[in-house]
Design a protein around this motif. Structure first.
Motif, PDB file in Angstrom:
ATOM      1  N   GLY A   8      -4.135  -5.486   1.414  1.00  0.00           N
ATOM      2  CA  GLY A   8      -5.025  -4.800   2.332  1.00  0.00           C
ATOM      3  C   GLY A   8      -6.449  -4.643   1.861  1.00  0.00           C
ATOM      4  N   GLY A   9      -6.725  -5.053   0.633  1.00  0.00           N
ATOM      5  CA  GLY A   9      -8.088  -4.948   0.143  1.00  0.00           C
ATOM      6  C   GLY A   9      -9.005  -5.960   0.811  1.00  0.00           C
ATOM      7  N   GLY A  10     -10.306  -5.832   0.542  1.00  0.00           N
ATOM      8  CA  GLY A  10     -11.255  -6.772   1.112  1.00  0.00           C
ATOM      9  C   GLY A  10     -12.679  -6.306   0.954  1.00  0.00           C
ATOM     10  N   LEU A  11     -13.579  -7.029   1.604  1.00  0.00           N
ATOM     11  CA  LEU A  11     -15.007  -6.716   1.598  1.00  0.00           C
ATOM     12  C   LEU A  11     -15.369  -6.058   2.926  1.00  0.00           C
ATOM     13  N   VAL A  12     -15.906  -4.846   2.855  1.00  0.00           N
ATOM     14  CA  VAL A  12     -16.277  -4.113   4.057  1.00  0.00           C
ATOM     15  C   VAL A  12     -17.662  -3.511   3.870  1.00  0.00           C
ATOM     16  N   ARG A  13     -18.189  -2.977   4.961  1.00  0.00           N
ATOM     17  CA  ARG A  13     -19.482  -2.312   4.906  1.00  0.00           C
ATOM     18  C   ARG A  13     -19.296  -0.805   4.778  1.00  0.00           C
ATOM     19  N   ALA A  14     -20.307  -0.147   4.280  1.00  0.00           N
ATOM     20  CA  ALA A  14     -20.275   1.309   4.190  1.00  0.00           C
ATOM     21  C   ALA A  14     -20.002   1.910   5.568  1.00  0.00           C
ATOM     22  N   GLY A  15     -19.107   2.887   5.608  1.00  0.00           N
ATOM     23  CA  GLY A  15     -18.721   3.515   6.861  1.00  0.00           C
ATOM     24  C   GLY A  15     -17.457   2.942   7.477  1.00  0.00           C
ATOM     25  N   ASP A  16     -17.054   1.771   7.014  1.00  0.00           N
ATOM     26  CA  ASP A  16     -15.837   1.138   7.543  1.00  0.00           C
ATOM     27  C   ASP A  16     -14.582   1.796   6.976  1.00  0.00           C
ATOM     28  N   SER A  17     -13.438   1.348   7.512  1.00  0.00           N
ATOM     29  CA  SER A  17     -12.138   1.835   7.061  1.00  0.00           C
ATOM     30  C   SER A  17     -11.275   0.675   6.584  1.00  0.00           C
ATOM     31  N   LEU A  18     -10.359   0.975   5.680  1.00  0.00           N
ATOM     32  CA  LEU A  18      -9.349   0.034   5.226  1.00  0.00           C
ATOM     33  C   LEU A  18      -8.051   0.794   5.031  1.00  0.00           C
ATOM     34  N   ARG A  19      -6.933   0.104   5.201  1.00  0.00           N
ATOM     35  CA  ARG A  19      -5.647   0.677   4.851  1.00  0.00           C
ATOM     36  C   ARG A  19      -4.971  -0.230   3.839  1.00  0.00           C
ATOM     37  N   LEU A  20      -4.748   0.311   2.653  1.00  0.00           N
ATOM     38  CA  LEU A  20      -4.030  -0.414   1.622  1.00  0.00           C
ATOM     39  C   LEU A  20      -2.532  -0.137   1.763  1.00  0.00           C
ATOM     40  N   SER A  21      -1.754  -1.157   1.464  1.00  0.00           N
ATOM     41  CA  SER A  21      -0.304  -1.028   1.497  1.00  0.00           C
ATOM     42  C   SER A  21       0.262  -1.371   0.124  1.00  0.00           C
ATOM     43  N   CYS A  22       1.352  -0.716  -0.215  1.00  0.00           N
ATOM     44  CA  CYS A  22       2.066  -1.004  -1.457  1.00  0.00           C
ATOM     45  C   CYS A  22       3.541  -1.114  -1.114  1.00  0.00           C
ATOM     46  N   ALA A  23       4.059  -2.326  -1.173  1.00  0.00           N
ATOM     47  CA  ALA A  23       5.460  -2.569  -0.871  1.00  0.00           C
ATOM     48  C   ALA A  23       6.273  -2.503  -2.160  1.00  0.00           C
ATOM     49  N   ALA A  24       7.337  -1.699  -2.126  1.00  0.00           N
ATOM     50  CA  ALA A  24       8.170  -1.500  -3.306  1.00  0.00           C
ATOM     51  C   ALA A  24       9.523  -2.172  -3.121  1.00  0.00           C
ATOM     52  N   SER A  25      10.024  -2.764  -4.172  1.00  0.00           N
ATOM     53  CA  SER A  25      11.363  -3.348  -4.156  1.00  0.00           C
ATOM     54  C   SER A  25      12.062  -2.975  -5.450  1.00  0.00           C
ATOM     55  N   GLY A  26      13.347  -3.160  -5.469  1.00  0.00           N
ATOM     56  CA  GLY A  26      14.110  -2.792  -6.649  1.00  0.00           C
ATOM     57  C   GLY A  26      14.927  -1.544  -6.389  1.00  0.00           C
ATOM     58  N   ARG A  27      14.775  -0.568  -7.255  1.00  0.00           N
ATOM     59  CA  ARG A  27      15.569   0.643  -7.127  1.00  0.00           C
ATOM     60  C   ARG A  27      15.104   1.501  -5.951  1.00  0.00           C
ATOM     61  N   GLU A  73       6.196   5.253   4.240  1.00  0.00           N
ATOM     62  CA  GLU A  73       7.088   4.811   5.298  1.00  0.00           C
ATOM     63  C   GLU A  73       8.365   4.319   4.638  1.00  0.00           C
ATOM     64  N   TYR A  74       9.385   5.157   4.649  1.00  0.00           N
ATOM     65  CA  TYR A  74      10.594   4.879   3.880  1.00  0.00           C
ATOM     66  C   TYR A  74      11.374   3.695   4.445  1.00  0.00           C
ATOM     67  N   ALA A  75      11.346   3.512   5.737  1.00  0.00           N
ATOM     68  CA  ALA A  75      12.082   2.392   6.330  1.00  0.00           C
ATOM     69  C   ALA A  75      11.562   1.053   5.826  1.00  0.00           C
ATOM     70  N   LYS A  76      10.282   1.030   5.433  1.00  0.00           N
ATOM     71  CA  LYS A  76       9.679  -0.213   4.953  1.00  0.00           C
ATOM     72  C   LYS A  76       9.454  -0.201   3.448  1.00  0.00           C
ATOM     73  N   ASN A  77       9.920   0.852   2.759  1.00  0.00           N
ATOM     74  CA  ASN A  77       9.697   0.973   1.305  1.00  0.00           C
ATOM     75  C   ASN A  77       8.223   0.775   0.961  1.00  0.00           C
ATOM     76  N   THR A  78       7.366   1.415   1.721  1.00  0.00           N
ATOM     77  CA  THR A  78       5.929   1.184   1.578  1.00  0.00           C
ATOM     78  C   THR A  78       5.169   2.503   1.505  1.00  0.00           C
ATOM     79  N   VAL A  79       4.163   2.512   0.664  1.00  0.00           N
ATOM     80  CA  VAL A  79       3.229   3.631   0.594  1.00  0.00           C
ATOM     81  C   VAL A  79       1.851   3.115   0.982  1.00  0.00           C
ATOM     82  N   TYR A  80       1.100   3.931   1.706  1.00  0.00           N
ATOM     83  CA  TYR A  80      -0.200   3.523   2.217  1.00  0.00           C
ATOM     84  C   TYR A  80      -1.311   4.391   1.647  1.00  0.00           C
TER      85      TYR A  80
END
Length: 131
Positions: A8-27, A73-80
């Motif tokens: 979810g990272g990238g190059l944006v301008r000041a004032g913009d928004s981004l949403r980072l995602s972290c997908a977890a697997s394993g335990r 979001e537990y159903a997707k094993n993801t933290v934002y």
């Protein structure tokens, strides 16, 4: 073992928004406390936001309070990490981290705030904010 993959990272301008995602697997993802850190060039890795295992207890540092939000979001094993009103000072590599509080002697309410408290790390995703 837990594997973490940020996106979810990238190059944006000041004032913009981004949403980072972290997908977890394993335990079992739901039993882990999670955190987002960032590291700018020449600086130490610092905490941005953290969540206990249930998401009921969250913490964000003062520099991003009111702009960044951590959620799970537990159903997707993801933290934002929702990042709004980005400023150039937010430019950094952002890392996701995880820890099982039971292995550290803490209960489910624990919301770790220091990088040494985490056992698993992702590879990072670059966020660049232009002025």
């Amino acid at each position: 073992q837990v594997q973490l993959v940020e996106s979810g990272g990238g190059l944006v301008r000041a004032g913009d928004s981004l949403r980072l995602s972290c997908a977890a697997s394993g335990r079992t993802f739901s039993s882990y406390a999670m955190g987002w850190f960032r590291q700018a060039p020449g600086k130490e890795r610092e905490l941005v936001a953290a969540s206990n295992w249930s998401g009921e207890s969250t913490y964000v540092v003062d520099s991003v309070a009111g702009r960044f939000t951590i959620s799970r979001e537990y159903a997707k094993n993801t933290v934002y990490l929702q990042m709004n009103s980005l400023i150039p000072e937010d430019t950094a590599v952002y890392y996701c981290a995880a820890v099982d509080p039971r292995l550290r002697g803490y209960d489910s309410r624990w919301t770790p705030r220091h990088r040494d408290m985490y056992d698993y790390w992702g590879q990072g995703t670059q966020v660049t904010v232009s002025s």
